[in-house]
Design an enzyme around this catalytic site. Structure first.
Site, PDB file in Angstrom:
ATOM      1  N   GLY A  28       0.850  -1.275  -0.014  1.00  0.00           N
ATOM      2  CA  GLY A  28       0.135  -0.088  -0.140  1.00  0.00           C
ATOM      3  C   GLY A  28       0.912   1.248  -0.072  1.00  0.00           C
ATOM      4  N   HIS A  31       2.465   4.522  -4.900  1.00  0.00           N
ATOM      5  CA  HIS A  31       2.834   5.650  -5.654  1.00  0.00           C
ATOM      6  C   HIS A  31       3.181   5.412  -7.227  1.00  0.00           C
ATOM      7  CE1 HIS A  31       6.605   3.180  -5.611  1.00  0.00           C
ATOM      8  NE2 HIS A  31       6.427   3.311  -4.217  1.00  0.00           N
ATOM      9  N   HIS A  34       4.225   1.737  -8.094  1.00  0.00           N
ATOM     10  CA  HIS A  34       3.100   0.779  -8.192  1.00  0.00           C
ATOM     11  C   HIS A  34       1.980   0.818  -9.343  1.00  0.00           C
ATOM     12  CE1 HIS A  34       4.032   1.241  -3.589  1.00  0.00           C
ATOM     13  NE2 HIS A  34       4.246   0.188  -3.714  1.00  0.00           N
TER      14      HIS A  34
END
Ligand code: PAF
Length: 280
Positions: A28, A31, A34
């Protein structure tokens, strides 16, 4: 976009999904790095699963599990903006590791004992255990990992090969800020002064690359040149700098034909990693 929190529900979702599934495991605080993985997964598969799970098993007792940044709403909003068929899998620690959970998956040997493995004992055991469980739940066709965690990528490839897991692992190049800093959820820990100091990592890698392009092939000399450059940044404290074989990750003692140059450096209290591969 759908969010699933239970292991049973993600299994049922997968049972009903006939097409290919691209999987992006994350902790998680997403940014652009990802999102690059998500876009590649969306381009290559019918559906995408993004897991968001801060895995307690891969943090040491003195590490940042408690303060690791979390923002599920912002993560969901970013993924909703991707317009792909994305499912978010966001289990709780109790869902992933119910009372009595006592199984671990471990890649043995030097690949998990050196570099990050030497500095973070148990880290890769935690990574391979969670990734194995996530693979069992999601049953992906392809799984996408950033090359910033080069050793993690090598360890996962080894696990998949050793255990004959039926999926393809896709490595995706590191995404950087315009000034060179590798994107990482942990960059949020940096104060403005530290953020500036953190550029020393990408500068050291660029220095190694430029020496390599000028013909330098001595691994020890490449290593010392990076250490000298990092030493000039007062806020930086080197954890390790490595010039290693890109496949085995073993340190190169003499001349390199190709090299994975990697480092972990503390900027204040924040430990950052970065790497680049040098090839002739
Ligand atoms: O790279 C990460 O974010 C984590 O190590 C992973 C692969 C999601 C496992 O928790």
């Amino acid at each position: 976009m759908r969010t699933i929190t239970s292991t049973r529900a993600i299994q049922l979702w997968r049972d009903a999904e006939a097409g290919s599934v691209g999987f992006v495991p994350t902790m998680g605080y997403l940014h652009q790095g990802h999102l690059t993985l998500v876009r590649k997964a969306a381009a290559e598969n019918d559906a995408v699963v993004v897991s968001i799970f801060v895995n307690p098993l891969q943090f040491g007792p003195s590490e940042d599990f408690g303060r690791y940044p979390r923002d599920l709403e912002s993560d969901q909003a970013l993924l909703a903006g991707e317009h792909a068929h994305v499912v978010v899998f966001n289990p709780t620690p109790e869902e992933m590791y119910p009372s009595g959970f006592s199984t671990a998956v471990e890649v043995e040997g030097s690949i998990t004992q050196i570099l990050e493995g030497a500095k973070r004992p148990g880290h890769f055991r935690g990574v391979t255990t969670v990734v194995n469980k996530l693979f069992n739940l999601v049953r992906p066709t392809r799984a996408y990992f950033g090359e910033k965690d080069a050793q993690q990528l090598a360890v996962i490839r080894k696990m998949v090969s050793d255990l004959a897991m039926n999926l393809t692992i896709v490595g995706v190049p590191t995404v950087r800020e315009p000034d060179g800093l590798a994107m990482s959820s942990r960059n949020v820990y940096l104060s403005p002064t530290e953020r500036q100091a953190a550029l020393v990592l990408s500068r050291a890698l660029a220095h190694a690359r430029s020496l390599w392009q000028d013909g330098e092939r001595s691994a020890p000399r490449l290593g010392s040149a990076m250490l000298d450059l990092i030493a000039r940044e007062p806020l930086a404290k080197v954890d390790y700098v490595s010039v290693a074989d890109p496949t085995t990750l073993q340190e190169i003692e003499g001349t390199a034909e190709s090299a994975l140059v990697s480092m972990a450096v503390f900027i204040g209290r924040t430990r950052l990693i970065d790497n680049t591969t040098l090839r002739s």
